[in-house]
Design a protein around this motif. Structure first.
Motif, short mmCIF file in Angstrom:
data_model
loop_
_atom_site.label_atom_id
_atom_site.label_comp_id
_atom_site.label_asym_id
_atom_site.label_seq_id
_atom_site.Cartn_x
_atom_site.Cartn_y
_atom_site.Cartn_z
N SER A 120 0.82 -1.21 0.00
CA SER A 120 0.00 0.00 0.00
C SER A 120 0.85 1.26 0.00
N GLY A 121 2.02 1.17 -0.62
CA GLY A 121 2.88 2.35 -0.70
C GLY A 121 3.39 2.76 0.68
N ALA A 122 3.34 4.07 0.95
CA ALA A 122 3.88 4.61 2.20
C ALA A 122 2.80 4.77 3.26
N PHE A 123 1.66 4.11 3.10
CA PHE A 123 0.55 4.29 4.04
C PHE A 123 0.95 3.96 5.47
N ASN A 124 1.44 2.74 5.71
CA ASN A 124 1.81 2.33 7.06
C ASN A 124 3.03 3.09 7.57
N SER A 125 4.01 3.26 6.69
CA SER A 125 5.26 3.91 7.10
C SER A 125 5.04 5.35 7.52
N SER A 126 4.13 6.07 6.87
CA SER A 126 3.90 7.47 7.21
C SER A 126 3.30 7.62 8.61
N ILE A 127 2.38 6.70 8.99
CA ILE A 127 1.80 6.74 10.34
C ILE A 127 2.87 6.40 11.38
N VAL A 128 3.66 5.37 11.10
CA VAL A 128 4.71 4.96 12.03
C VAL A 128 5.75 6.06 12.17
N ARG A 129 6.08 6.72 11.07
CA ARG A 129 7.08 7.80 11.12
C ARG A 129 6.61 8.94 12.02
N LEU A 130 5.33 9.30 11.91
CA LEU A 130 4.79 10.37 12.75
C LEU A 130 4.83 9.97 14.23
N ALA A 131 4.44 8.72 14.52
CA ALA A 131 4.47 8.25 15.90
C ALA A 131 5.90 8.17 16.42
N ARG A 132 6.82 7.72 15.58
CA ARG A 132 8.22 7.60 16.01
C ARG A 132 8.82 8.97 16.32
N GLU A 133 8.51 9.96 15.47
CA GLU A 133 9.02 11.31 15.71
C GLU A 133 8.46 11.88 17.00
N ARG A 134 7.16 11.65 17.27
CA ARG A 134 6.57 12.13 18.52
C ARG A 134 7.22 11.44 19.71
N ALA A 135 7.44 10.13 19.61
CA ALA A 135 8.05 9.38 20.71
C ALA A 135 9.45 9.87 21.02
N LEU A 136 10.25 10.08 19.98
CA LEU A 136 11.62 10.54 20.19
C LEU A 136 11.64 11.94 20.78
N ALA A 137 10.70 12.80 20.33
CA ALA A 137 10.63 14.16 20.89
C ALA A 137 10.28 14.12 22.37
N LEU A 138 9.34 13.26 22.75
CA LEU A 138 8.95 13.14 24.16
C LEU A 138 10.09 12.57 24.99
N MET A 139 10.78 11.58 24.46
CA MET A 139 11.90 10.97 25.18
C MET A 139 13.03 11.96 25.38
N ASN A 140 13.24 12.84 24.41
CA ASN A 140 14.27 13.87 24.55
C ASN A 140 13.92 14.87 25.63
N GLN A 141 12.62 15.00 25.94
CA GLN A 141 12.17 15.89 27.01
C GLN A 141 12.16 15.19 28.37
N GLY A 142 12.61 13.94 28.40
CA GLY A 142 12.65 13.19 29.65
C GLY A 142 11.36 12.48 29.99
N LYS A 143 10.44 12.37 29.02
CA LYS A 143 9.17 11.69 29.26
C LYS A 143 9.30 10.19 29.03
N GLU A 144 8.40 9.45 29.63
CA GLU A 144 8.33 8.00 29.40
C GLU A 144 7.26 7.72 28.35
N VAL A 145 7.59 6.88 27.37
CA VAL A 145 6.69 6.61 26.25
C VAL A 145 6.33 5.13 26.22
#
Length: 284
Positions: free
Chosen positions: A85-110
């Motif tokens: 299905s092209g980049a359908f799954n990857s685009s959702i995972v990429r958005l979630a991964r970027e949010r997770a890394l941003a939260l972890m950089n702020q010292g949050k637990e994900v």
């Protein structure tokens, strides 16, 4: 070359068939997603209006007021069960991964709650220990509200147990066959819309706002998850239809190039054999 051409033609038939199947399923999925939007939007508007009236109340539900902390975040990632299905799954995972890394950089637990096999397979490469639950919907032929209710109950149970402070829902919003928009929506605690909060209209509620919210907020959670599942379903078939169309076109181009090489090679071989026959005749 004949074998390669035959193999490419067989692949082209498969991709063309998958494109047609995706196109037929897309109509039903798109209709369901579009039908769910008005109800979900109105539900959010009504709850936001009530929530703005109950803002600051000491008895406000935790789903609205939150836990008072912002340390542990649960990311509810909804993806497809299948690929191609092209980049359908990857685009959702990429958005979630970027949010997770941003939260972890702020010292949050994900923590992650994965709905769909493809998202789980991609996220476990980096966040295997942080995935607290995975729900597989491959056995579900037609999505229903009961599926969203099951997910909502699992999320609520974890929230009431104090396992997280905030929950964000990730899915792909269907726009068109060639456009699906990865979306992040905070569902716990509920984000009150600015328009509702700024409304000058005054309402009197019976029973009290807090009691209404206690009943409506869990249902709203299930409604928003159901909407996300329907949007994802339509987005998946739209992306698959587009991807299979591109694959069919690429297969046609490969067949054209392979046929050209085959004809040139065959012509060169015939010319070579004719030269050898003529040279042999002249030698005699």
């Amino acid at each position: 070359m004949r074998v390669r051409i035959a193999s490419t033609k067989a692949t082209q038939k498969i991709t063309k068939a998958m494109q047609m199947v995706a196109a037929s399923k897309l109509r039903r999925a798109q209709t369901a997603a579009e039908a769910a939007r008005p109800y979900a939007d109105k539900m959010s508007a009504v709850i936001s209006n009530i929530a703005s009236a109950a803002a600051g109340s000491p008895g406000a539900p935790k789903l609205l007021a939150g836990t008072g902390r912002d340390q542990v975040h649960l990311l509810l990632v909804c993806t497809g069960e299948r690929g191609l299905s092209g980049a359908f799954n990857s685009s959702i995972v990429r958005l979630a991964r970027e949010r997770a890394l941003a939260l972890m950089n702020q010292g949050k637990e994900v923590k992650f709650f994965c709905v769909g096999r493809k998202g789980y397979e991609q996220l476990r490469r980096l966040f295997d220990k942080q995935i607290v639950e995975h729900l597989d919907l491959r056995s579900v032929r037609q999505l229903g509200f009961v599926n969203a209710e099951d997910i909502a109950k699992k999320v609520l149970a974890r929230f009431e147990a104090g396992e997280f402070d905030a929950c964000t829902l990730f899915y792909s919003r269907f726009k068109s066959v060639i456009a699906q928009i990865p979306t992040a929506q905070q569902i716990i605690p509920l984000v009150v819309e600015e328009g509702a909060a700024a409304s000058t209209t005054s309402y009197e509620y019976e029973p009290e706002e807090d009691e209404i919210l206690t009943r409506l907020l869990p249902r709203n959670l299930a409604v928003q998850i159901f909407r996300a599942l329907l949007e994802n379903n339509a987005s998946f078939y739209g992306a698959q239809m587009s991807a299979m169309d591109n694959a069919t076109r690429n297969a046609g181009e490969m067949i054209r190039k392979q046929t050209l090489v085959y004809n040139r090679t065959r012509q060169a071989q015939i010319t070579k054999e004719l030269i050898e026959i003529i040279s042999g005749a002249e030698a005699v």
